[in-house]
Design a protein around this motif. Structure first.
Motif, PDB file in Angstrom:
ATOM      1  N   HIS A 163     -23.627  45.607  15.628  1.00 43.43           N
ATOM      2  CA  HIS A 163     -23.688  45.806  14.180  1.00 43.43           C
ATOM      3  C   HIS A 163     -22.697  46.893  13.778  1.00 43.43           C
ATOM      4  CE1 HIS A 163     -27.155  43.285  13.262  1.00 43.43           C
ATOM      5  NE2 HIS A 163     -27.617  43.660  14.423  1.00 43.43           N
ATOM      6  N   PRO A 164     -22.190  46.801  12.548  1.00 46.06           N
ATOM      7  CA  PRO A 164     -21.282  47.852  12.076  1.00 46.06           C
ATOM      8  C   PRO A 164     -22.046  49.150  11.817  1.00 46.06           C
ATOM      9  CG  PRO A 164     -21.653  46.230  10.348  1.00 46.06           C
ATOM     10  CD  PRO A 164     -22.346  45.724  11.577  1.00 46.06           C
ATOM     11  N   VAL A 165     -21.402  50.258  12.151  1.00 44.31           N
ATOM     12  CA  VAL A 165     -21.952  51.586  11.865  1.00 44.31           C
ATOM     13  C   VAL A 165     -20.812  52.483  11.394  1.00 44.31           C
ATOM     14  CG1 VAL A 165     -23.864  51.437  13.525  1.00 44.31           C
ATOM     15  CG2 VAL A 165     -21.708  52.398  14.244  1.00 44.31           C
ATOM     16  N   VAL A 166     -21.172  53.518  10.650  1.00 42.69           N
ATOM     17  CA  VAL A 166     -20.207  54.541  10.240  1.00 42.69           C
ATOM     18  C   VAL A 166     -20.735  55.877  10.752  1.00 42.69           C
ATOM     19  CG1 VAL A 166     -19.091  55.707   8.320  1.00 42.69           C
ATOM     20  CG2 VAL A 166     -19.497  53.237   8.203  1.00 42.69           C
ATOM     21  N   LEU A 167     -19.892  56.571  11.509  1.00 46.02           N
ATOM     22  CA  LEU A 167     -20.247  57.870  12.064  1.00 46.02           C
ATOM     23  C   LEU A 167     -19.414  58.947  11.383  1.00 46.02           C
ATOM     24  CD1 LEU A 167     -20.113  56.818  15.833  1.00 46.02           C
ATOM     25  CD2 LEU A 167     -22.117  56.868  14.333  1.00 46.02           C
ATOM     26  N   THR A 168     -19.979  60.127  11.238  1.00 43.95           N
ATOM     27  CA  THR A 168     -19.275  61.266  10.665  1.00 43.95           C
ATOM     28  C   THR A 168     -18.917  62.230  11.789  1.00 43.95           C
ATOM     29  OG1 THR A 168     -20.497  61.043   8.601  1.00 43.95           O
ATOM     30  CG2 THR A 168     -19.410  63.149   8.996  1.00 43.95           C
ATOM     31  N   ALA A 169     -17.641  62.566  11.891  1.00 42.67           N
ATOM     32  CA  ALA A 169     -17.156  63.472  12.934  1.00 42.67           C
ATOM     33  C   ALA A 169     -16.673  64.769  12.308  1.00 42.67           C
ATOM     34  CB  ALA A 169     -16.023  62.816  13.721  1.00 42.67           C
ATOM     35  N   GLU A 170     -17.205  65.880  12.786  1.00 38.16           N
ATOM     36  CA  GLU A 170     -16.781  67.218  12.359  1.00 38.16           C
ATOM     37  C   GLU A 170     -15.894  67.794  13.457  1.00 38.16           C
ATOM     38  OE1 GLU A 170     -17.425  68.793   9.461  1.00 38.16           O
ATOM     39  OE2 GLU A 170     -18.589  67.085   8.730  1.00 38.16           O
ATOM     40  N   PHE A 171     -14.677  68.165  13.088  1.00 31.12           N
ATOM     41  CA  PHE A 171     -13.725  68.745  14.035  1.00 31.12           C
ATOM     42  C   PHE A 171     -14.191  70.139  14.419  1.00 31.12           C
ATOM     43  CE2 PHE A 171      -9.600  71.064  14.604  1.00 31.12           C
ATOM     44  CZ  PHE A 171      -9.280  70.498  15.824  1.00 31.12           C
ATOM     45  N   ALA A 172     -14.306  70.402  15.725  1.00 32.11           N
ATOM     46  CA  ALA A 172     -14.793  71.695  16.211  1.00 32.11           C
ATOM     47  C   ALA A 172     -13.678  72.596  16.715  1.00 32.11           C
ATOM     48  CB  ALA A 172     -15.828  71.474  17.316  1.00 32.11           C
ATOM     49  N   GLY A 173     -12.452  72.073  16.813  1.00 32.62           N
ATOM     50  CA  GLY A 173     -11.337  72.912  17.227  1.00 32.62           C
ATOM     51  C   GLY A 173     -10.613  72.398  18.453  1.00 32.62           C
ATOM     52  N   ILE A 174      -9.504  73.079  18.765  1.00 29.77           N
ATOM     53  CA  ILE A 174      -8.680  72.752  19.924  1.00 29.77           C
ATOM     54  C   ILE A 174      -8.596  73.995  20.804  1.00 29.77           C
ATOM     55  CG2 ILE A 174      -6.344  72.145  20.703  1.00 29.77           C
ATOM     56  CD1 ILE A 174      -6.021  70.558  18.117  1.00 29.77           C
ATOM     57  N   ALA A 175      -8.664  73.783  22.109  1.00 26.82           N
ATOM     58  CA  ALA A 175      -8.574  74.899  23.049  1.00 26.82           C
ATOM     59  C   ALA A 175      -7.861  74.429  24.313  1.00 26.82           C
ATOM     60  CB  ALA A 175      -9.971  75.410  23.402  1.00 26.82           C
ATOM     61  N   VAL A 176      -7.283  75.379  25.013  1.00 32.20           N
ATOM     62  CA  VAL A 176      -6.679  75.113  26.318  1.00 32.20           C
ATOM     63  C   VAL A 176      -7.614  75.714  27.361  1.00 32.20           C
ATOM     64  CG1 VAL A 176      -4.689  75.495  27.811  1.00 32.20           C
ATOM     65  CG2 VAL A 176      -4.357  75.143  25.352  1.00 32.20           C
TER      66      VAL A 176
ATOM     67  N   GLY B  38     -12.488  69.210  20.319  1.00 35.64           N
ATOM     68  CA  GLY B  38     -13.921  68.969  20.281  1.00 35.64           C
ATOM     69  C   GLY B  38     -14.369  68.421  18.936  1.00 35.64           C
ATOM     70  N   PHE B  39     -15.385  67.565  18.967  1.00 34.64           N
ATOM     71  CA  PHE B  39     -15.962  66.973  17.766  1.00 34.64           C
ATOM     72  C   PHE B  39     -17.478  66.896  17.903  1.00 34.64           C
ATOM     73  CE2 PHE B  39     -11.695  65.321  18.041  1.00 34.64           C
ATOM     74  CZ  PHE B  39     -11.249  65.339  16.741  1.00 34.64           C
ATOM     75  N   GLU B  40     -18.173  67.098  16.802  1.00 39.48           N
ATOM     76  CA  GLU B  40     -19.603  66.842  16.707  1.00 39.48           C
ATOM     77  C   GLU B  40     -19.742  65.599  15.844  1.00 39.48           C
ATOM     78  OE1 GLU B  40     -22.072  68.463  18.282  1.00 39.48           O
ATOM     79  OE2 GLU B  40     -20.567  69.758  19.217  1.00 39.48           O
ATOM     80  N   ILE B  41     -20.377  64.564  16.364  1.00 39.23           N
ATOM     81  CA  ILE B  41     -20.444  63.274  15.683  1.00 39.23           C
ATOM     82  C   ILE B  41     -21.897  62.917  15.411  1.00 39.23           C
ATOM     83  CG2 ILE B  41     -19.866  60.824  15.855  1.00 39.23           C
ATOM     84  CD1 ILE B  41     -17.587  61.649  17.752  1.00 39.23           C
ATOM     85  N   GLU B  42     -22.158  62.432  14.185  1.00 38.71           N
ATOM     86  CA  GLU B  42     -23.513  62.042  13.791  1.00 38.71           C
ATOM     87  C   GLU B  42     -23.506  60.700  13.093  1.00 38.71           C
ATOM     88  OE1 GLU B  42     -25.234  65.094  11.362  1.00 38.71           O
ATOM     89  OE2 GLU B  42     -25.557  66.412  13.080  1.00 38.71           O
ATOM     90  N   GLY B  43     -24.629  60.028  13.159  1.00 42.66           N
ATOM     91  CA  GLY B  43     -24.809  58.765  12.450  1.00 42.66           C
ATOM     92  C   GLY B  43     -26.267  58.360  12.477  1.00 42.66           C
TER      93      GLY B  43
END
Length: 103
Positions: A39-52, A61-66
């Motif tokens: 089934h189709p879903v839409v998720l929301t991704a919050e960008f958490a940043g870039i690191a080495v 990194g991303f925090e994703i919810e749906g």
């Protein structure tokens, strides 16, 4: 038993598009397949940043919810406690912590 994992050992998500909402938020549309039902879903991704990391790998990194209705995916098992409460809600909230490694 709930997911019939012996017959359906994997849950899969195939993205059909990504929409930038703002500098820190993306909407990821796609098809989620659970127990043979897609089934189709839409998720929301919050960008958490870039690191080495200490090994020189660049990671984002991303925090994703749906949310989804489990019955859309054939997950129909239900039970009620002696007090009359539902054991498993029809609405399921997805929460993922995702780390991507630059190749």
């Amino acid at each position: 038993d709930f997911f019939d994992a012996e017959s359906h050992p994997a849950l899969t998500f195939s993205s059909t598009g990504i929409t930038k909402i703002n500098d820190e938020t993306l909407e990821i549309a796609g098809h989620l397949q659970i127990k043979g039902h897609a089934h189709p879903v839409v998720l929301t991704a919050e960008f958490a940043g870039i690191a080495v990391d200490p090994y020189g790998q660049t990671k984002a990194g991303f925090e994703i919810e749906g949310k989804l209705n489990r019955k859309d995916f054939g997950l129909t098992w239900s039970a009620i406690t002696e007090a009359g409460s539902v054991v498993v809600s029809d609405q399921v909230r997805l929460q993922l912590s995702v780390q991507l490694v630059k190749q």
